[in-house]
Scaffold this motif. Structure first.
Motif, PDB file in Angstrom:
ATOM      1  N   PRO A 234       0.843  -1.207   0.000  1.00  0.00           N
ATOM      2  CA  PRO A 234       0.000   0.000   0.000  1.00  0.00           C
ATOM      3  C   PRO A 234       0.874   1.251   0.000  1.00  0.00           C
ATOM      4  N   SER A 235       0.358   2.289  -0.635  1.00  0.00           N
ATOM      5  CA  SER A 235       1.188   3.484  -0.802  1.00  0.00           C
ATOM      6  C   SER A 235       1.549   4.146   0.519  1.00  0.00           C
ATOM      7  N   ASP A 236       0.710   3.957   1.550  1.00  0.00           N
ATOM      8  CA  ASP A 236       1.072   4.574   2.830  1.00  0.00           C
ATOM      9  C   ASP A 236       2.164   3.791   3.569  1.00  0.00           C
ATOM     10  N   SER A 237       2.646   2.696   2.939  1.00  0.00           N
ATOM     11  CA  SER A 237       3.742   1.932   3.540  1.00  0.00           C
ATOM     12  C   SER A 237       5.060   2.112   2.782  1.00  0.00           C
ATOM     13  N   VAL A 238       5.108   3.077   1.866  1.00  0.00           N
ATOM     14  CA  VAL A 238       6.307   3.232   1.029  1.00  0.00           C
ATOM     15  C   VAL A 238       7.545   3.520   1.877  1.00  0.00           C
ATOM     16  N   ARG A 239       7.418   4.386   2.857  1.00  0.00           N
ATOM     17  CA  ARG A 239       8.581   4.686   3.699  1.00  0.00           C
ATOM     18  C   ARG A 239       9.055   3.428   4.426  1.00  0.00           C
ATOM     19  N   GLY A 240       8.104   2.668   4.952  1.00  0.00           N
ATOM     20  CA  GLY A 240       8.470   1.416   5.613  1.00  0.00           C
ATOM     21  C   GLY A 240       9.099   0.435   4.645  1.00  0.00           C
ATOM     22  N   GLY A 241       8.615   0.429   3.390  1.00  0.00           N
ATOM     23  CA  GLY A 241       9.179  -0.465   2.390  1.00  0.00           C
ATOM     24  C   GLY A 241      10.613  -0.105   2.036  1.00  0.00           C
ATOM     25  N   ILE A 242      10.871   1.191   1.887  1.00  0.00           N
ATOM     26  CA  ILE A 242      12.244   1.627   1.596  1.00  0.00           C
ATOM     27  C   ILE A 242      13.161   1.264   2.758  1.00  0.00           C
ATOM     28  N   ARG A 243      12.686   1.462   3.961  1.00  0.00           N
ATOM     29  CA  ARG A 243      13.482   1.111   5.140  1.00  0.00           C
ATOM     30  C   ARG A 243      13.758  -0.387   5.185  1.00  0.00           C
ATOM     31  N   LEU A 244      12.749  -1.210   4.847  1.00  0.00           N
ATOM     32  CA  LEU A 244      12.913  -2.662   4.889  1.00  0.00           C
ATOM     33  C   LEU A 244      13.963  -3.124   3.872  1.00  0.00           C
ATOM     34  N   ILE A 245      13.878  -2.567   2.658  1.00  0.00           N
ATOM     35  CA  ILE A 245      14.878  -2.893   1.621  1.00  0.00           C
ATOM     36  C   ILE A 245      16.266  -2.435   2.072  1.00  0.00           C
ATOM     37  N   ALA A 246      16.331  -1.249   2.666  1.00  0.00           N
ATOM     38  CA  ALA A 246      17.625  -0.712   3.108  1.00  0.00           C
ATOM     39  C   ALA A 246      18.242  -1.595   4.184  1.00  0.00           C
ATOM     40  N   ASP A 247      17.437  -2.061   5.118  1.00  0.00           N
ATOM     41  CA  ASP A 247      17.959  -2.939   6.177  1.00  0.00           C
ATOM     42  C   ASP A 247      18.486  -4.245   5.593  1.00  0.00           C
ATOM     43  N   ALA A 248      17.771  -4.774   4.603  1.00  0.00           N
ATOM     44  CA  ALA A 248      18.183  -6.057   4.020  1.00  0.00           C
ATOM     45  C   ALA A 248      19.484  -5.919   3.244  1.00  0.00           C
ATOM     46  N   VAL A 249      19.632  -4.823   2.510  1.00  0.00           N
ATOM     47  CA  VAL A 249      20.812  -4.697   1.647  1.00  0.00           C
ATOM     48  C   VAL A 249      22.050  -4.259   2.430  1.00  0.00           C
ATOM     49  N   ARG A 250      21.863  -3.526   3.500  1.00  0.00           N
ATOM     50  CA  ARG A 250      23.025  -2.982   4.207  1.00  0.00           C
ATOM     51  C   ARG A 250      23.562  -3.914   5.284  1.00  0.00           C
ATOM     52  N   GLY A 251      22.710  -4.756   5.855  1.00  0.00           N
ATOM     53  CA  GLY A 251      23.200  -5.520   7.000  1.00  0.00           C
ATOM     54  C   GLY A 251      22.935  -7.008   6.985  1.00  0.00           C
ATOM     55  N   PRO A 252      23.150  -7.708   5.859  1.00  0.00           N
ATOM     56  CA  PRO A 252      22.871  -9.157   5.857  1.00  0.00           C
ATOM     57  C   PRO A 252      23.846  -9.897   6.763  1.00  0.00           C
ATOM     58  N   LEU A 253      23.366 -10.969   7.405  1.00  0.00           N
ATOM     59  CA  LEU A 253      24.210 -11.727   8.330  1.00  0.00           C
ATOM     60  C   LEU A 253      24.699 -13.043   7.736  1.00  0.00           C
ATOM     61  N   PHE A 254      24.016 -13.568   6.741  1.00  0.00           N
ATOM     62  CA  PHE A 254      24.383 -14.859   6.124  1.00  0.00           C
ATOM     63  C   PHE A 254      24.598 -15.919   7.197  1.00  0.00           C
ATOM     64  N   LEU A 255      23.610 -16.111   8.026  1.00  0.00           N
ATOM     65  CA  LEU A 255      23.718 -17.101   9.089  1.00  0.00           C
ATOM     66  C   LEU A 255      23.933 -18.487   8.492  1.00  0.00           C
ATOM     67  N   PRO A 256      24.881 -19.264   9.024  1.00  0.00           N
ATOM     68  CA  PRO A 256      25.154 -20.587   8.448  1.00  0.00           C
ATOM     69  C   PRO A 256      23.922 -21.476   8.373  1.00  0.00           C
ATOM     70  N   GLU A 257      23.071 -21.429   9.392  1.00  0.00           N
ATOM     71  CA  GLU A 257      21.887 -22.297   9.365  1.00  0.00           C
ATOM     72  C   GLU A 257      20.894 -21.859   8.280  1.00  0.00           C
ATOM     73  N   GLU A 258      20.779 -20.566   8.072  1.00  0.00           N
ATOM     74  CA  GLU A 258      19.890 -20.100   7.002  1.00  0.00           C
ATOM     75  C   GLU A 258      20.492 -20.402   5.628  1.00  0.00           C
ATOM     76  N   LEU A 259      21.808 -20.265   5.496  1.00  0.00           N
ATOM     77  CA  LEU A 259      22.443 -20.576   4.215  1.00  0.00           C
ATOM     78  C   LEU A 259      22.302 -22.068   3.905  1.00  0.00           C
ATOM     79  N   ALA A 260      22.472 -22.927   4.922  1.00  0.00           N
ATOM     80  CA  ALA A 260      22.331 -24.368   4.713  1.00  0.00           C
ATOM     81  C   ALA A 260      20.910 -24.705   4.259  1.00  0.00           C
TER      82      ALA A 260
END
Length: 478
Positions: free
Chosen positions: A134-160
């Motif tokens: 929804p358009s009223d969530s655009v700011r939250g969406g940009i923040r969510l994408i930013a968090d994912a791209v800037r701080g991935p952890l690549f946890l071994p269990e998730e990678l497996a």
């Protein structure tokens, strides 16, 4: 590769505002030469943050929906052999744990709170991640994408866990009758560089992936000056630019990945090659491929390539009358796939084992005529160009699809190519198509692949020399 995740698709409802917006675009596409660019420049806004991140916004208030998409110049073309398939693996890890969210479930929970559905795709020359919300969530969406791209952890269990998902995709692809021949065609068409065209990857590389390899990809390619954030729909471009800057503007610029690690040029083919693969199939499938133009180094040829393909594919064309209306082939198609790193030109078709030899002979004779003066007429090209313009209109009608389209062209070419595409395509003449055919197809080395059953191959005594086309002074390399 496309994966669907989480929440059901949001239903879109047409409104008068949407009709006005789309009507404007349709009028733009129907405008005289030069008209499309002017209209697209009116609705597509762009800025570049101080760290090099491009932000593109397309405003459409028809429905209260928006799309937030991050495009990265990554993909198969960046893969050395030891990384074959890992651009795709990285895409699978994007929506996982990060410094902001401890695991994939927490990320998914936040997406659900925003009312977002999300997905990602990996192609040869780009990877994209997008949220529809929804358009009223655009700011939250940009923040969510930013968090994912800037701080991935690549946890071994998730990678497996995700490794098994990707290997499952690989195994399903491998079970397809066409998998082997497509892999071998890629290796032949791009000598020494097939890993840079192979998005599904290499099973052993996928099986042995490590968090360290994910971090290498992140450090090399996931830098702001190698990305574009595209936001479309019911948004205010000025607000999008301001918010993107507040969330992502302080992210430090990285080294240019293509200066640090240049993409090696793909060697040209020097001789025709033939690949005959056997599988339990009834009909015979033939694929003939040539190395085509680069969209960054030879834009003019890419416009000609598209009109050329459309002209040959048109029902009732000389090409289709001779090959399919005659019954030699059940279907024949021509395609050029636009890329920077040598886009392939493909003629593909199906026929019966009994007609294979005659069908191939007639096809190759016709290919040899494709650069003849007069093969294409101005009248037929006008119809083709009008049809392609209409096809583009349909592609632009949905702003969510427009988001993906802009992202693709930004990655493989640039935004300017997209803005001027219809105008430049409309300028193509029969002479342009003749030059394109002569430069890339007629008499040029190609790779011919034939998929046929073992029984039919043995009965026909089919050899590589039976299926390749003529190239002066060259020998067949089976």
């Amino acid at each position: 590769m496309t994966r669907s995740r989480t929440t059901p698709p949001v239903r879109l409802a047409a409104t008068r505002s949407a009709a006005l917006f789309l009507g404007g675009l349709l009028l733009a596409l129907a405008a005289p030469l030069g008209g499309q660019r002017a209209e697209l420049e009116r609705v597509i806004k762009r800025t570049v943050l101080r760290n090099g991140l491009e932000v593109i916004a397309v405003e459409n208030h028809g429905i209260p929906i928006a799309t937030v998409e991050l495009n990265v110049k990554n993909g198969a073309f960046t893969q050395r052999p030891e990384y074959e398939g890992l651009a795709h693996m990285y895409e699978h890890m994007f929506f996982k744990a990060s410094k902001a969210y401890p695991n994939a479930e927490a990320f998914g929970q936040r997406a659900a709170e925003l009312g977002a559905r999300y997905n990602g795709t990996t192609q040869e020359e780009r990877v994209n991640y997008y949220l529809s919300l929804p358009s009223d969530s655009v700011r939250g969406g940009i923040r969510l994408i930013a968090d994912a791209v800037r701080g991935p952890l690549f946890l071994p269990e998730e990678l497996a866990q995700e490794k098994q998902v990707v290997l499952g995709e690989y195994d399903r692809n491998e079970a397809s009758p066409g998998f082997e021949i497509m892999q071998r065609l890629g290796a032949a068409l791009y000598p020494g560089n097939s890993s840079r065209k192979n998005t599904i990857g290499n099973r052993e590389v996928l099986r042995t992936v490590t968090p360290e390899k994910m971090r290498f990809i992140q450090a090399r390619y996931y830098v702001p000056n190698n990305m574009a954030l595209i936001v479309t729909g019911d948004i205010n471009p000025a607000q999008v630019f301001a918010y993107a800057d507040s969330v992502l503007g302080a992210w430090p610029r990285g080294a240019d990945p293509f200066t640090v690690d240049p993409i090696p040029p793909i060697p040209p083919l020097t001789a025709p090659q033939a690949i005959i693969a056997e599988a339990e199939v009834g009909a015979v499938t033939v694929l003939i491929q040539w190395q085509g133009p680069s969209v960054r180094r030879d834009r003019a040829s890419t416009y000609a390539a598209d009109v050329f393909s459309d002209a040959l594919n048109t029902k009732g064309s000389r090409f289709q009358r001779l090959l399919t209306d005659s019954g030699l082939w059940t279907a024949v198609g021509v395609n050029y796939y636009t890329l920077d790193q040598v886009g392939p030109i493909t003629i593909s078709g199906q026929t019966s084992p009994e007609r294979l030899r005659e069908a191939l002979a007639v096809l190759w004779r016709e290919i040899e005529k494709l650069d003849d003066p007069g093969y294409f007429t101005s009248a037929e090209l006008e119809a083709v160009k009008a049809q392609r313009g209409t096809d583009n209109q349909f592609g632009i009608e949905k702003t969510s699809e427009l988001t993906h389209t802009i992202g693709f062209w930004w990655a493989v070419a640039d935004l300017d190519y997209f803005m001027g595409y219809v105008d430049n395509m409309a300028r193509q003449t029969p002479l342009d198509l003749q030059r394109y055919a002569g430069r890339f197809i007629v008499g040029k080395p190609s790779v011919t692949g034939v998929l046929i059953s073992a029984e039919d191959r043995a009965r026909l005594r089919l050899t590589p020399t039976d299926v390749v086309g003529p190239v002066k002074g060259a020998r067949v390399a089976p």
